[in-house]
Design an enzyme around this catalytic site. Sequence first.
Site, PDB file in Angstrom:
ATOM      1  N   HIS A 102      58.636 -54.437  67.617  1.00 31.10           N
ATOM      2  CA  HIS A 102      57.444 -54.506  68.589  1.00 31.10           C
ATOM      3  C   HIS A 102      56.307 -53.401  68.192  1.00 31.10           C
ATOM      4  O   HIS A 102      55.281 -53.286  69.016  1.00 31.10           O
ATOM      5  CB  HIS A 102      58.172 -53.956  69.917  1.00 31.10           C
TER       6      HIS A 102
ATOM      7  N   HIS B  70      63.543 -52.424  74.460  1.00 28.31           N
ATOM      8  CA  HIS B  70      62.910 -52.336  73.297  1.00 28.31           C
ATOM      9  C   HIS B  70      62.937 -50.891  72.672  1.00 28.31           C
ATOM     10  O   HIS B  70      62.504 -50.922  71.654  1.00 28.31           O
ATOM     11  CB  HIS B  70      61.422 -52.853  73.524  1.00 28.31           C
ATOM     12  N   ASP B  71      63.072 -49.899  73.386  1.00 26.60           N
ATOM     13  CA  ASP B  71      62.983 -48.582  73.040  1.00 26.60           C
ATOM     14  C   ASP B  71      64.199 -47.999  73.023  1.00 26.60           C
ATOM     15  O   ASP B  71      64.525 -46.536  72.892  1.00 26.60           O
ATOM     16  CB  ASP B  71      61.900 -47.656  73.806  1.00 26.60           C
TER      17      ASP B  71
ATOM     18  N   LYS C 154      64.932 -44.825  70.576  1.00 25.11           N
ATOM     19  CA  LYS C 154      64.562 -43.411  70.932  1.00 25.11           C
ATOM     20  C   LYS C 154      65.915 -42.532  71.034  1.00 25.11           C
ATOM     21  O   LYS C 154      65.685 -41.272  71.119  1.00 25.11           O
ATOM     22  CB  LYS C 154      63.719 -43.180  72.214  1.00 25.11           C
TER      23      LYS C 154
END
Length: 509
Positions: free
Chosen positions: A424, A369-370, A373
């Site tokens: 999200h 989900h990240d 980054k």
Amino acid sequence: MTRMIFSDEPSLPSSKEPLVEPWHILIVDDEPSVHDVTRLTLNRLELFGHGIKLHSAFSAGEARTLLGSDTPFCVAFIDVVMETPHAGLELVEWIRNDSKNNAIRLILRTGQAGMAPESEVIRNYDINDYKSKTDLTAQGMATCVFNAVRGYKDITTIGSQLTAFRQLIDTSASLLKVDVLDDMANLALQGLLGILQLDSSALYLARRQESLFVEPVDTVISCGSAAQHRVVTGLAALPDAIRERIEQTFSDKSTVAGANDFIGHFVTGKDSAVVLLVEYTSDDSNFRAGLIELYASQLVLIFENLMRKNQLTTNQKELMYIVGDAIEARSLETGSHVKRVALICEFFAHQIHMPKEFIEAIKIAAPLHDIGKIVIPETILHKPGKFTPEEWAIMQTHSAAGAKILEKSNLPVAQLGARLARWHHENWDGSGYPDGLVGTAIPMEARIMAIADVFDALGSKRSYKEPWHNDAIMAFIVEQSGIKFDPDLVEVLRLHIDDLVELRNQIPD
């Protein structure tokens, strides 16, 4: 004719002898003397290792009652003329057409041949023999019964084989639908018992996968009356005798069918092989062993396909965790976060009754989900204080960046990961980013990820904060119901807060 009375042989064997089912023969005749003579002639006869048990019916009506019982009659002597001139012929019709009993051998006997001419009866009725009562000598009757029982035995054997083959096909089809090893073990054993017509058995499936880089890996399924039900890695947990036989079979690459067990070696791939060991009761005919070999060829391939599928799923999870860990490490956060978030997402999806495929997929995709980054400068990622408006704008780009990375893959898990990455940070009231979606326009997987991510992050130590107390986390999330979070998911968290805390504690930082 004077009726002769003969005492029956004892029906129970001595305690030292095994209990063997006799051949059940039905005498249908309205003359008691015929029953007496038949008993005198046949009572001590033994055929194919079984004795004979004679049953009497003095009318077609009594015969119907007996034939409708659970007794497996193999032969019936039927008189033509009883309560009516054609009672015997009508009984034959009832047996074959109404009762659909095509296995029992029917021997028609008559003392009045003119009432039922032989050529006409044989042509019009499904009988196996036609005898005049005066023609049946003691030897002739014994020969007649021997031929009839042999015919019945052959028919029932063929019937059992057809039933077994149908069961084999049905079980193989059912096994193809299984995707959990535990379920496969149960279904494989039940299918085996059905095919072999047994009450109990023991089954061991051992798979060995070779590798150029590590020691061979063994996966074992065991179940049954004499085997502890389990799916384990390695052979060490098996009884010594079983382990030694399996090891020897892997070494010899042999297949041996015995009277009490079957063990076979099957190559299932360039780097894998399976040994199947089945224990069962005595099988002098080797029919069971032959069936097992047919069954095994299907079972081991299904086992192999399921193992490959599970390995692929496991590898996907591991790769997702590795990528997630790397992203979290770059953010100076713990890699345990992605593992916990995966479990929490799985929990929420299960509680709201999402399809099984969805539950499995979100657990695998959640660590991604990240992933966006990776494009954020470390000076922003590592900043302990509050972001400036410019820094916050840059930080927000990680959602769309992560989606763009994952959208390049056609894998369903990657596509789901792209949706998680992009949305999200959307809020229920439309105040989130990057697209400002509102309410149910936000995909369910992203709504789940939003609450799971915040729940775990608030309970974890970060460079800029200490972990929150569970009561404070609960109060914040309830306060944000209908603002940041889906109210239905907030209610799930409220009802199951203790379970979620326990789940989070399973993987500490």
